[in-house]
Write a protein that holds these residues in place. Sequence first.
Motif, PDB file in Angstrom:
ATOM      1  N   ARG A   1       0.858  -1.179   0.000  1.00 35.38           N
ATOM      2  CA  ARG A   1       0.000   0.000   0.000  1.00 35.38           C
ATOM      3  C   ARG A   1       0.895   1.230   0.000  1.00 35.38           C
ATOM      4  NH1 ARG A   1      -3.581  -3.031  -1.243  1.00 35.38           N
ATOM      5  NH2 ARG A   1      -5.308  -3.692   0.052  1.00 35.38           N
ATOM      6  N   ARG A   2       0.929   1.926  -1.123  1.00 34.28           N
ATOM      7  CA  ARG A   2       1.723   3.160  -1.239  1.00 34.28           C
ATOM      8  C   ARG A   2       3.162   2.961  -0.774  1.00 34.28           C
ATOM      9  NH1 ARG A   2      -3.385   4.508   0.662  1.00 34.28           N
ATOM     10  NH2 ARG A   2      -4.605   5.773  -0.779  1.00 34.28           N
ATOM     11  N   GLY A   3       3.750   1.842  -1.190  1.00 31.35           N
ATOM     12  CA  GLY A   3       5.147   1.570  -0.896  1.00 31.35           C
ATOM     13  C   GLY A   3       5.419   0.911   0.441  1.00 31.35           C
ATOM     14  N   GLU A   4       4.408   0.681   1.231  1.00 26.73           N
ATOM     15  CA  GLU A   4       4.554   0.063   2.555  1.00 26.73           C
ATOM     16  C   GLU A   4       3.922  -1.329   2.518  1.00 26.73           C
ATOM     17  OE1 GLU A   4       5.805   0.141   6.491  1.00 26.73           O
ATOM     18  OE2 GLU A   4       5.832   1.951   5.284  1.00 26.73           O
ATOM     19  N   GLN A   5       4.556  -2.297   3.172  1.00 22.48           N
ATOM     20  CA  GLN A   5       4.001  -3.644   3.275  1.00 22.48           C
ATOM     21  C   GLN A   5       3.058  -3.713   4.480  1.00 22.48           C
ATOM     22  OE1 GLN A   5       4.637  -6.197   1.026  1.00 22.48           O
ATOM     23  NE2 GLN A   5       5.639  -4.564  -0.093  1.00 22.48           N
ATOM     24  N   VAL A   6       1.871  -4.281   4.269  1.00 17.16           N
ATOM     25  CA  VAL A   6       0.876  -4.432   5.328  1.00 17.16           C
ATOM     26  C   VAL A   6       0.492  -5.916   5.391  1.00 17.16           C
ATOM     27  CG1 VAL A   6      -1.403  -3.755   6.160  1.00 17.16           C
ATOM     28  CG2 VAL A   6       0.021  -2.080   4.953  1.00 17.16           C
ATOM     29  N   SER A   7       0.635  -6.524   6.561  1.00 20.84           N
ATOM     30  CA  SER A   7       0.319  -7.945   6.737  1.00 20.84           C
ATOM     31  C   SER A   7      -1.181  -8.159   6.896  1.00 20.84           C
ATOM     32  CB  SER A   7       1.012  -8.507   7.981  1.00 20.84           C
ATOM     33  OG  SER A   7       2.396  -8.502   7.805  1.00 20.84           O
ATOM     34  N   VAL A   8      -1.698  -9.148   6.173  1.00 21.69           N
ATOM     35  CA  VAL A   8      -3.098  -9.555   6.279  1.00 21.69           C
ATOM     36  C   VAL A   8      -3.149 -11.083   6.251  1.00 21.69           C
ATOM     37  CG1 VAL A   8      -4.044  -7.458   5.201  1.00 21.69           C
ATOM     38  CG2 VAL A   8      -3.468  -9.456   3.775  1.00 21.69           C
ATOM     39  N   ILE A   9      -4.298 -11.637   6.608  1.00 20.30           N
ATOM     40  CA  ILE A   9      -4.492 -13.074   6.608  1.00 20.30           C
ATOM     41  C   ILE A   9      -5.633 -13.403   5.663  1.00 20.30           C
ATOM     42  CG2 ILE A   9      -5.090 -15.103   7.991  1.00 20.30           C
ATOM     43  CD1 ILE A   9      -3.790 -12.085   9.765  1.00 20.30           C
ATOM     44  N   LEU A  10      -5.361 -14.229   4.669  1.00 18.58           N
ATOM     45  CA  LEU A  10      -6.419 -14.710   3.768  1.00 18.58           C
ATOM     46  C   LEU A  10      -7.257 -15.701   4.563  1.00 18.58           C
ATOM     47  CD1 LEU A  10      -7.753 -14.871   0.986  1.00 18.58           C
ATOM     48  CD2 LEU A  10      -6.128 -16.686   0.423  1.00 18.58           C
ATOM     49  N   MET A  11      -8.561 -15.414   4.637  1.00 17.47           N
ATOM     50  CA  MET A  11      -9.479 -16.263   5.409  1.00 17.47           C
ATOM     51  C   MET A  11     -10.677 -16.631   4.550  1.00 17.47           C
ATOM     52  SD  MET A  11      -9.283 -14.465   9.163  1.00 17.47           S
ATOM     53  CE  MET A  11      -9.776 -15.971  10.007  1.00 17.47           C
TER      54      MET A  11
END
Length: 153
Positions: A139-149
Amino acid sequence: MEIRKIRSGETSSIWRLFHETVHRINQADYSANELAVWSPDEYDEPRWVSRFIRTRPLVAMDGNFLLGFAELGDDGRIDLFYVHHAHQGEGIGRALMQRLKAEAASRSLSRLYCEASITSQPFFERMGFVSLEQRELERRGEQVSVILMEKKL
């Protein structure tokens, strides 16, 4: 509490709920930089109006007060699902999820899925979702951790 489709003129309230909830609730699991790219301070009204014309989210209302909202894509993807930061744990998310499940059933969908935040993972697990994998979104050059559920219907 009433759950219904979004109405004209409610976009800015939904954005405000989204923005405040991301910055107040998710700060326990995400850095200030991650929150800033996830939900910038600037409200881009044309972008949000266009999005909601396309997605027609459900809103949970108490009179004129917005308690939460949720989007359901044509393929069962839950993209945005947020409950007001001051009203979490009151059953609003559960009620929204029940409506999403009913809508999915009426469309003969076989599953619901989302890329949940670390913060919201326990809620989705309580709703019967299982974690498939952790992902890093840019997101706009930043990594954001999420979990595919996913939840099979």
